[in-house]
Write an enzyme that holds these catalytic residues in place. Structure first.
Site, mmCIF file in Angstrom:
data_model
loop_
_atom_site.group_PDB
_atom_site.id
_atom_site.type_symbol
_atom_site.label_atom_id
_atom_site.label_comp_id
_atom_site.label_asym_id
_atom_site.label_seq_id
_atom_site.Cartn_x
_atom_site.Cartn_y
_atom_site.Cartn_z
ATOM 1 N N GLY A 38 -20.679 -30.531 22.922
ATOM 2 C CA GLY A 38 -20.990 -30.428 21.489
ATOM 3 C C GLY A 38 -20.926 -31.780 20.806
ATOM 4 O O GLY A 38 -20.519 -31.898 19.643
ATOM 5 N N ILE B 58 -26.893 -29.779 23.646
ATOM 6 C CA ILE B 58 -28.096 -29.073 24.077
ATOM 7 C C ILE B 58 -29.380 -29.642 23.482
ATOM 8 O O ILE B 58 -30.396 -28.954 23.439
ATOM 9 C CB ILE B 58 -28.016 -27.549 23.802
ATOM 10 C CG1 ILE B 58 -27.589 -27.304 22.357
ATOM 11 C CG2 ILE B 58 -27.098 -26.864 24.785
ATOM 12 C CD1 ILE B 58 -27.782 -25.882 21.890
ATOM 13 N N TYR C 151 -15.953 -15.791 14.929
ATOM 14 C CA TYR C 151 -15.549 -17.178 15.178
ATOM 15 C C TYR C 151 -14.020 -17.250 15.316
ATOM 16 O O TYR C 151 -13.480 -17.807 16.277
ATOM 17 C CB TYR C 151 -16.036 -18.034 14.005
ATOM 18 C CG TYR C 151 -15.539 -19.457 13.969
ATOM 19 C CD1 TYR C 151 -15.874 -20.366 14.956
ATOM 20 C CD2 TYR C 151 -14.750 -19.901 12.901
ATOM 21 C CE1 TYR C 151 -15.430 -21.685 14.895
ATOM 22 C CE2 TYR C 151 -14.310 -21.208 12.832
ATOM 23 C CZ TYR C 151 -14.648 -22.095 13.831
ATOM 24 O OH TYR C 151 -14.209 -23.387 13.764
ATOM 25 N N LYS D 163 -11.739 -18.100 18.603
ATOM 26 C CA LYS D 163 -10.811 -19.238 18.614
ATOM 27 C C LYS D 163 -9.367 -18.783 18.853
ATOM 28 O O LYS D 163 -8.613 -19.464 19.547
ATOM 29 C CB LYS D 163 -10.922 -20.017 17.297
ATOM 30 C CG LYS D 163 -12.246 -20.766 17.157
ATOM 31 C CD LYS D 163 -12.347 -21.895 18.171
ATOM 32 C CE LYS D 163 -13.595 -22.715 18.010
ATOM 33 N NZ LYS D 163 -13.672 -23.860 18.912
ATOM 34 N N ILE E 288 -13.458 -29.586 7.616
ATOM 35 C CA ILE E 288 -13.587 -31.040 7.795
ATOM 36 C C ILE E 288 -14.686 -31.595 6.881
ATOM 37 O O ILE E 288 -15.804 -31.075 6.866
ATOM 38 C CB ILE E 288 -13.924 -31.387 9.272
ATOM 39 C CG1 ILE E 288 -12.899 -30.764 10.232
ATOM 40 C CG2 ILE E 288 -14.028 -32.904 9.462
ATOM 41 C CD1 ILE E 288 -11.491 -31.286 10.100
HETATM 42 N N1 SER Z 1 -15.065 -25.386 9.107
HETATM 43 C C1 SER Z 1 -14.971 -24.141 9.790
HETATM 44 C C2 SER Z 1 -15.834 -23.128 9.169
HETATM 45 O O1 SER Z 1 -15.987 -23.173 7.976
HETATM 46 C C3 SER Z 1 -13.547 -23.646 9.802
HETATM 47 O O2 SER Z 1 -12.973 -24.046 10.987
HETATM 48 O O3 SER Z 1 -16.310 -22.270 9.829
#
Ligand code: SER
Length: 310
Positions: free
Chosen positions: A10, A37, A140, A144, A170
């Site tokens: 990634g 990819i 998601y 995780k 982030i």
């Molecule tokens: N930044 C991510 C999201 O919003 C959270 O881990 O899915």
């Protein structure tokens, strides 16, 4: 001793791109193999790799004599909801292939990016401690949280040196994140710079844990460089820097762009954000391997506005 050879999956993503660059500054370009990819003919140390192709993954790890893997390939919280099976496959089946190869090929260390999305309504929302119920509400988050359990399992069962962080949202200028719930905190800067009204998909008072990219990358490298005996937690470490609401980041941007306007039109992502926690307690990361963040809201906004290119 074998020279460190790193594989990043990634590597074209929001974190992967910047992490690859920083790892190359530390270990040298040809010791950090970027994979993703898309084809990338401009990168001198790059391979096309679909993480679901475990035969190719094994071939690459063997051919390049890889000793460390950072598995950053993932679908995020919002886009994952449109395709749960694909999210499970990429986020988790790709990860278990890496753990199996870590066992078989005796990799030195592997890194798994976890997230605040592992939390859910049963998790304390304020100063969320390290060890809490994980009952995520997105696929998601489910992938995780399960990935974290695999980290712990492969460490205690096979002694694999697995390390993991629960990243907050982030914020970065190097690439535009796709498919996440915290993406508004990046998009808002582009709107401000382009002098456009920003239509925010979360409510104004939705507080979420966030982190500037510089801190996130440094945390990752510091965690991976820490001596193994200081890593006491083999699930994802809680990792914190700042928590803010859309209105608070908007007001901070407005100190630079006083005419900037925002409107709130929450969509399905609001429900996802509301299931996460607001402020994270990351004292275990601070105690075990010395984590300290550097960017607060003001410093992050300054740096973003200085660096973002439109
Ligand atoms: N930044 C991510 C999201 O919003 C959270 O881990 O899915």
């Amino acid at each position: 001793m074998q020279e460190k050879k790193i594989l990043v999956t990634g590597a074209n993503g929001q974190i992967g791109k910047v992490l690859t660059e920083e790892l190359r500054k530390v270990y040298g370009i040809y010791n950090v193999l970027a994979t993703d990819i898309q084809r990338n003919l401009d990168d001198p140390c790059y391979e096309f790799l679909d993480v679901l192709n475990q035969y190719r993954m094994k071939e690459i790890i063997s051919d390049y004599q890889i000793s460390e893997v950072y598995h950053l390939a993932a679908l995020l919280s919002a886009s994952g909801e449109y395709n749960p099976v694909k999210t499970w496959n990429i986020n988790l089946n790709g990860w278990i292939s890496i753990l199996e190869l870590a066992k078989e090929l005796k990799l030195e260390k592997v890194f798994f990016p976890s997230t605040i999305a592992v939390f859910g309504k049963t998790t304390p929302r304020d100063f969320t401690p390290q060890h809490v119920p994980l009952q995520p509400e997105t696929i998601y988050g489910v992938s995780k949280a399960t990935g974290e359990m695999l980290c712990h399992y492969y460490h205690q069962k096979y002694g694999i040196d697995v390390r993991s962080l629960r990243y907050p949202g982030i914020i970065s200028y190097q690439s535009i994140p796709v498919g996440g719930t915290t993406d508004y905190a990046v998009e808002i800067f582009y709107a401000a710079k382009k002098n456009e009204v920003y239509k925010c998909f979360l409510e104004k008072d939705t507080r979420l844990p966030m982190m500037y990219i510089n801190d996130a990358i440094r945390a990752t490298i510091e965690l991976m460089q820490a001596p193994s005996e200081s890593i006491k937690c083999r699930m994802g470490y809680n990792l914190a820097a700042i928590s803010f609401t859309p209105e608070e980041i908007y007001e901070e941007i407005r100190t630079h762009y006083p005419d900037f306007k925002i409107i709130y039109e929450p969509d399905f992502r609001q429900k996802i954000a509301s299931s996460w926690t607001e402020v994270i307690d990351d004292q275990e990361a601070r105690k075990d391997w010395g984590w300290q963040h550097a960017f607060d809201l003001k410093a992050m906004v300054n740096d973003m506005l200085e660096n973002i290119a439109i």
